[in-house]
Design a protein around this motif. Sequence first.
Motif, short mmCIF file in Angstrom:
data_model
loop_
_atom_site.label_atom_id
_atom_site.label_comp_id
_atom_site.label_asym_id
_atom_site.label_seq_id
_atom_site.Cartn_x
_atom_site.Cartn_y
_atom_site.Cartn_z
N ILE A 52 -11.58 -25.37 2.19
CA ILE A 52 -12.53 -24.36 1.71
C ILE A 52 -12.03 -23.73 0.40
N ASN A 53 -10.73 -23.49 0.30
CA ASN A 53 -10.20 -22.92 -0.93
C ASN A 53 -10.33 -23.89 -2.10
N LYS A 54 -10.16 -25.18 -1.83
CA LYS A 54 -10.36 -26.19 -2.89
C LYS A 54 -11.84 -26.24 -3.27
N MET A 55 -12.71 -26.07 -2.28
CA MET A 55 -14.15 -26.06 -2.54
C MET A 55 -14.51 -24.95 -3.54
N VAL A 56 -13.93 -23.76 -3.32
CA VAL A 56 -14.21 -22.62 -4.21
C VAL A 56 -13.82 -22.97 -5.66
N GLU A 57 -12.68 -23.65 -5.82
CA GLU A 57 -12.24 -24.06 -7.18
C GLU A 57 -13.23 -25.04 -7.81
N HIS A 58 -13.78 -25.95 -6.98
CA HIS A 58 -14.62 -27.04 -7.51
C HIS A 58 -16.09 -26.69 -7.69
N LEU A 59 -16.60 -25.75 -6.88
CA LEU A 59 -18.05 -25.47 -6.90
C LEU A 59 -18.64 -25.18 -8.29
N PRO A 60 -17.93 -24.45 -9.17
CA PRO A 60 -18.52 -24.19 -10.49
C PRO A 60 -18.81 -25.48 -11.28
N LYS A 61 -18.18 -26.61 -10.89
CA LYS A 61 -18.44 -27.88 -11.60
C LYS A 61 -19.70 -28.57 -11.09
N SER A 62 -20.33 -28.01 -10.07
CA SER A 62 -21.50 -28.66 -9.47
C SER A 62 -22.72 -28.58 -10.40
#
Length: 447
Positions: free
Chosen positions: A197-207
Amino acid sequence: MAFKLHIGVLAFPFGTHAAPLLALVRRLAASAPDALFSFINSAASNATLFNATAFDNIRARDVWDGAPRGEPFTGSHFEAVGLFLEASPGNFEMAIREAERESGLEIGCLLTDAFLWFSGDMAEKRGVPWVPFWTAASCSLSSHVYTDQIVRAIESTEKAKQEKALSFIPGLEMVTTADLPPEIFLGNNASPLAITINKMVEHLPKSTAVVLNSFEEIDPIITKDLKSKFPNFLNVGPSILASPAAAISDETGCLSWLGGLNRPNSVVYISFGTVITPPENELAALCEALETCRFPFLWSIKDHAVKSLPNGFVDRTNSFGKMVAWAPQPQILAHESVGAFVTHGGWNSILESIASCVPLICRPFFGDQKLNSRMVQDSWGIGVLVEGGVFTKSGTIECLKELMTTEKGAKMRENVSLLRKKAVAAVDSQGSSSKNFDKLLEVIGAR
């Protein structure tokens, strides 16, 4: 049929993650008949989701779940999640290559469960859009997005364990740190899911877009804030109202039993979802409360849990209660006899309750359930959180009586009815969710 577009759909096969993703894919497939959707998910999860009514342009594909091959898996739910995440993304890469080979069509977009953060890197490599689907509410997504600020706020208090109000997060002013999903606090012993989930938070802005099975009007302040953080923040639900479920057979006799009562808002429906069984002492407290209040009740409870109920409870209550191993929940909540829903506070259950105007009694267990339950009670005013967050006899009796017999309960029923009206307006042809759905079709290349 020759398809013009190939969408790779990557599911997270645990809890109620894959079902809402498939509900979204079915809506997209109906609106984009010339697009092929490869739904990549574990074999066990696919087996529960797909039936004879599958669309021609949705193909179920099995992905290895990480469990040792050739032997039945006997570990816990959380161990299964860990094994699956260890096997990713290699297992998905293999399934995508196979889907491309068999269809003769390269993937043009990845629509994935938001937990699968590595999909962003996979999409980037292919030069295609990445569209993560957040299966929970916007309030829980917001709590994850603000992880760094929350951790800093806690560290700045003298006692790290002290509850702190989240007054600095738009729309979460009534929430405290005690209500938050534990995965926010990585600490020294982080679970595979917390790390994910913490990695998801880092990556979501790239969506390319973030999609939710919710509607903007339930939390306008949170919606506005998250729209400022993502290129496309698209609430496209509730799917239960946008594309109602097909009728199901009433094999356990729940609907006919409810029909036989013929008393509107008189029944308490109880279900804790697919994963959870409350501890034995809490089951006993809930049983004692039900016996004391004597409201008719319908309880969806697993066979193994029935053995943990107090001696004689089933016999003593069979004149006004019904217990089944499986229940058609959306149809039960939609029945006019049901007046309250005792729940773990999972997002799908809350949406189904709103769709049917049934107020809630929440006993949260893990993940986003505490936060959802806090919002149910203090933000949306459509139910109550059990006292202290656990079932006690007196606390449960108080909740049941409040919802079923008092003015406050009537007010909650009124509030949930108003929220349903907003949800219905959102999925109307000119509503916010319908407009967002059209935008989603554009993003994935189907328009």
